[in-house]
Structures are given as structure tokens and as C-alpha cells.
Design a protein around this motif. Structure first.
Motif, mmCIF file in Angstrom:
data_model
loop_
_atom_site.group_PDB
_atom_site.id
_atom_site.type_symbol
_atom_site.label_atom_id
_atom_site.label_comp_id
_atom_site.label_asym_id
_atom_site.label_seq_id
_atom_site.Cartn_x
_atom_site.Cartn_y
_atom_site.Cartn_z
ATOM 1 N N ARG A 256 -5.019 -4.724 -13.175
ATOM 2 C CA ARG A 256 -4.241 -4.220 -12.028
ATOM 3 C C ARG A 256 -4.829 -2.911 -11.529
ATOM 4 N N ASN B 266 -1.344 0.934 -8.154
ATOM 5 C CA ASN B 266 -0.187 0.068 -7.897
ATOM 6 C C ASN B 266 0.874 0.351 -8.955
ATOM 7 N N PRO B 267 1.948 1.075 -8.580
ATOM 8 C CA PRO B 267 2.907 1.553 -9.582
ATOM 9 C C PRO B 267 3.729 0.450 -10.233
ATOM 10 N N LEU B 268 4.329 0.784 -11.372
ATOM 11 C CA LEU B 268 5.108 -0.181 -12.158
ATOM 12 C C LEU B 268 6.600 0.089 -12.007
ATOM 13 N N ILE B 269 7.394 -0.920 -12.325
ATOM 14 C CA ILE B 269 8.850 -0.757 -12.312
ATOM 15 C C ILE B 269 9.306 -0.459 -13.741
ATOM 16 N N ILE C 113 13.676 2.922 -5.793
ATOM 17 C CA ILE C 113 12.660 3.986 -5.857
ATOM 18 C C ILE C 113 13.349 5.323 -5.664
ATOM 19 N N LEU D 212 2.210 8.586 -7.657
ATOM 20 C CA LEU D 212 3.249 8.995 -6.703
ATOM 21 C C LEU D 212 4.253 9.922 -7.388
ATOM 22 N N THR E 29 7.396 9.403 -7.132
ATOM 23 C CA THR E 29 8.618 8.586 -7.204
ATOM 24 C C THR E 29 8.471 7.570 -8.333
ATOM 25 N N ALA F 100 10.123 3.593 -9.610
ATOM 26 C CA ALA F 100 10.991 2.441 -9.344
ATOM 27 C C ALA F 100 11.701 2.060 -10.646
ATOM 28 N N PRO G 234 5.263 -4.630 -15.010
ATOM 29 C CA PRO G 234 4.978 -5.430 -13.827
ATOM 30 C C PRO G 234 5.089 -6.904 -14.229
ATOM 31 N N SER G 235 4.832 -7.792 -13.297
ATOM 32 C CA SER G 235 4.830 -9.216 -13.637
ATOM 33 C C SER G 235 3.691 -9.508 -14.624
ATOM 34 N N GLU H 133 9.910 -11.940 -7.520
ATOM 35 C CA GLU H 133 10.094 -10.601 -8.050
ATOM 36 C C GLU H 133 11.264 -9.902 -7.353
ATOM 37 N N VAL I 272 12.399 -4.449 -3.782
ATOM 38 C CA VAL I 272 12.052 -3.039 -4.006
ATOM 39 C C VAL I 272 12.585 -2.221 -2.832
ATOM 40 N N LEU J 16 10.735 -2.376 0.673
ATOM 41 C CA LEU J 16 9.278 -2.473 0.622
ATOM 42 C C LEU J 16 8.850 -3.867 0.185
ATOM 43 N N ARG J 17 9.760 -4.535 -0.534
ATOM 44 C CA ARG J 17 9.469 -5.920 -0.947
ATOM 45 C C ARG J 17 10.802 -6.657 -0.997
HETATM 46 P P1 AMP Z 1 5.258 -6.100 -9.969
HETATM 47 O O1 AMP Z 1 6.131 -5.617 -11.061
HETATM 48 O O2 AMP Z 1 3.937 -6.651 -10.399
HETATM 49 O O3 AMP Z 1 5.997 -7.067 -9.122
HETATM 50 O O4 AMP Z 1 4.920 -4.848 -9.073
HETATM 51 C C1 AMP Z 1 5.853 -3.797 -8.853
HETATM 52 C C2 AMP Z 1 6.055 -3.584 -7.391
HETATM 53 O O5 AMP Z 1 6.871 -2.442 -7.166
HETATM 54 C C3 AMP Z 1 4.759 -3.360 -6.641
HETATM 55 O O6 AMP Z 1 4.840 -4.003 -5.389
HETATM 56 C C4 AMP Z 1 4.735 -1.852 -6.490
HETATM 57 O O7 AMP Z 1 3.944 -1.449 -5.409
HETATM 58 C C5 AMP Z 1 6.216 -1.527 -6.304
HETATM 59 N N1 AMP Z 1 6.539 -0.158 -6.736
HETATM 60 C C6 AMP Z 1 6.774 0.260 -7.997
HETATM 61 N N2 AMP Z 1 6.989 1.586 -8.032
HETATM 62 C C7 AMP Z 1 6.911 2.039 -6.782
HETATM 63 C C8 AMP Z 1 7.018 3.328 -6.176
HETATM 64 N N3 AMP Z 1 7.266 4.407 -6.880
HETATM 65 N N4 AMP Z 1 6.834 3.409 -4.836
HETATM 66 C C9 AMP Z 1 6.559 2.308 -4.118
HETATM 67 N N5 AMP Z 1 6.436 1.056 -4.620
HETATM 68 C C10 AMP Z 1 6.604 0.914 -5.939
#
Ligand code: AMP
Ligand code: MG
Length: 341
Positions: A55, A59-62, A97, A112, A114, A116, A139-140, A177, A180, A191-192
């Protein structure tokens, strides 16, 4: 070096807990898709997630939690209306977020300021999070760019030899997923799209949909490049056809000189399965059942690859409710190859 990947059952969570405490990655089921988790407070552990998936680091994680009190150490002051969203939609497929605290390593937030956060609505995920009692970044659990895994065998297919353990919780419920929602801007911004819909969020707080979500570049010909937007994608070429005439257009395209010599398949709603003679047709589910369609989508895209399809035509949907999430994923999977009929 390849390691042995064990698939364990939900009554063996202690094995996963130990691994997470030691800074390892573990795949686990949630109600959306399978996640690849690691201790969110441990930079080295989180770095492994990025390595395992391939990855991009930006690309940030949740971060996943089981108890609202865990939010406090992860964030600094935020808009109090967010509490109402947590109240209404957690546990559930909504990632919020918020401004991050210094406790959250920058590797988690992709640099970032911020973070999530979400509370998954799955008994195995919640039990794991409670037992380990750490925030888990996840992430996934797929290779970067591939469709997200909705079954343990999808995770095994992608990550076998790269992670020690997959917890098998059966097929996931939602299959796409989480939603977001950026709560650091006004109005809050999707955002998603995911299982918690724009329509539902609007009942609690003013929200906007980020323009990238419905980045609907409608093309006349299915050969538009736009590949840089590709994501959630199988190896087969994906072409989405929206509108009332989708079956006719798909048949015309499939039998055109460009595609007729290829191994072609269709992802169609149940009502339309009979409309594609001579092609391999996979059933997305009844037209009105958006949730069923969402839950089958990634599995069928992966099946397209296991059958060895060269091209897969997909019937498109309207953008309302869960349809927004379905079309968002199809748009990305197809690299924006969406034909309006
Ligand atoms: P995934 O868990 O693979 O589905 O990816 C996590 C998703 O959350 C991705 O689309 C990231 O870009 C988005 N995401 C996670 N943290 C943030 C953040 N702090 N700001 C913006 N987008 C985030
Ligand atoms: Mg992902």
C-alpha cells in the motif's frame, strides 16, 4: 521470506491477540470487508501493514475501536455533533475523520493531522478488539488495488505467506468498505460512500458528497484511459453500462470485433440473467436488493478472475442509498469506463 499463514476460528482469538500484542498483523472479519489489523500505537507494527499489502505510504488507515472511550486518546477537540453520529451509527460502517492527537503515529494517518476511527459491527471484530484492548489500525486485507476481501479465502488468496493468521468469520455482511466522513470540514464531507448512506447522515448533520465520489466521467466508447483511478480491480477489464438499454449495449459490445474473441462475462441482476446468451453470466442479486448486490460485488469480481475472464461487463445502478457505494466501487474498478445507455 514466506511465513506459514494459519486460518483460525473465532474461538481461537487468543492466538490473534498475542500476535497483535507482539506487533504482528492479523486479518479479521468485520461487517464491511476483512481487515488487516495491527496495533495502531506501534509504528513498526503499522509499517508491516503497508509492506504486506504493497500500500502507498500516503494512503491512511482506519483505526478500529470497541468502546467510545477509546476515541479520547486518539483525537483532540472536535465538533460535538460528531457524538450524535457515533451514537446513531456505531457500531457500524461509518469511519469518522477527526483531528488526531500525538498518540497516533503519523504512519497511521499517512502524514495527515487527522485520523479515521470506527467501531465495527461484527461480533468477532468486537471481541478481538476488546480482548486485545488496543486501538487497531486496519485497511482492507487485500493486496493494494485488488477488490477487498469478503471471505477468509479471498484474504488467503492475496496474503498467503505474508501474514501469520486469518480469523475466519465467514462471508462479511455489507461487502463494501465503510463510509468515510470527514468531520474536520463544514459541512461534513463524504470521502467514500458505504453502508451508512448520504440519506441517513443528512438526517443528523448537514453533509456534502466529495466530487471525487461520483467522479462520473461518462464515455461514449469503452476505451477511455483514466487508468490512474483504477482500484478495487480484478485482472479482467471491467466495463460498466448504466441505463435501461444496458443489456442491448452489453450484447452489442461483447459481439463487436474488439471483444468477440475474448473470454467475456457479465455481472447482471437476477431479472436479466437470461438476456446474455453465449456469455458467462454471474448473478448480482435481485435488482431492488442493493445490499445483496453490494455484498456479492467483490466476490464476483474475484470470480471473474478465477474463471479467467478477459473482460467483464457490469450492469450499472442508480446513485441513491447504497447504490452510491456500489457505483463508486464500479467506477474505480473500471477505471471510469462507464457507458450511459
Ligand atoms: P481501506 O481501509 O483500505 O478501505 O482504506 C481506508 C480508507 O480511508 C482510504 O480510502 C483512506 O484514504 C481513508 N482514510 C483513512 N484515514 C483518513 C484520513 N485521515 N483522511 C482522509 N481519508 C482517510
Ligand atoms: Mg482497501
Amino acid at each position: 521470506m514466506a511465513i506459514e499463514t494459519r486460518i483460525i476460528q473465532p474461538d481461537e482469538l487468543e492466538i490473534a491477540v498475542q500476535l497483535l500484542r507482539q506487533g504482528e498483523c492479523v486479518a479479521f472479519p468485520t461487517e464491511t470487508v476483512y481487515g488487516l489489523g495491527a496495533n495502531a500505537l506501534n509504528t513498526k507494527a503499522v509499517q508491516k501493514i503497508f509492506q504486506v499489502k504493497g500500500r502507498p505510504a500516503d494512503n491512511p488507515l482506519i483505526v478500529h475501536i470497541y468502546n467510545k472511550e477509546q476515541v479520547q486518546e486518539l483525537v483532540i477537540a472536535y465538533d460535538p455533533i460528531v457524538d450524535q453520529l457515533m451514537e446513531r451509527f456505531w457500531p457500524g460502517p461509518l469511519s469518522l475523520i477527526l483531528p488526531k492527537s500525538d498518540r497516533v503515529p503519523t504512519v497511521v494517518s499517512g502524514g495527515l493531522d487527522t485520523v479515521a476511527i470506527r467501531m465495527p459491527d461484527h461480533p468477532v471484530a468486537l471481541a478481538l478488539l476488546e480482548m486485545v484492548d488496543l486501538p487497531i489500525a486496519a485497511p482492507s486485507a487485500n493486496l493494494s488495488g485488488k477488490p477487498s476481501p469478503t471471505r477468509a479465502e479471498h484474504v488467503f488468496h492475496d496474503l498467503q505467506g505474508r501474514i501469520p493468521v486469518i480469523i475466519d468469520g465467514g462471508p462479511t455482511g455489507w461487502g463494501v468498505e465503510s463510509t468515510v466522513l470527514d468531520c474536520t470540514v463544514k459541512p461534513f464531507r463524504i470521502l467514500r460512500p458505504g453502508g451508512v448512506t448520504y440519506e441517513q447522515l443528512k438526517e443528523v448533520v448537514p453533509v456534502e458528497v466529495d466530487p471525487s465520489v461520483n467522479h462520473a466521467v461518462v464515455v461514449d466508447q469503452p476505451r477511455s484511459p483514466g487508468m490512474k483511478y483504477k482500484h478495487y480491480a480484478p485482472n479482467a477489464k471491467v466495463i460498466v453500462v448504466k441505463g435501461d438499454h444496458a443489456p442491448q449495449i452489453i450484447n452489442q459490445l461483447a459481439n463487436s470485433p474488439e471483444y468477440q474473441h475474448l473470454k467475456r462475462g457479465v455481472l447482471a441482476v437476477e431479472e436479466n440473467l437470461h438476456l446474455y446468451p453465449g456469455m458467462i453470466v454471474l448473478n448480482l442479486g435481485p435488482k431492488q436488493e442493493q445490499k445483496t448486490i453490494a455484498s456479492r460485488l467483490y466476490h464476483l469480481l474475484r470470480q471473474a478472475d478465477s474463471i479467467g475472464l478477459d473482460v467483464v461487463f457490469v450492469e450499472g445502478f442508480t446513485d441513491d442509498n447504497v447504490g452510491m457505494a456500489i457505483m463508486n466501487r464500479l467506477r474505480r474498478a473500471s477505471g471510469n469506463q462507464i457507458i450511459q445507455s
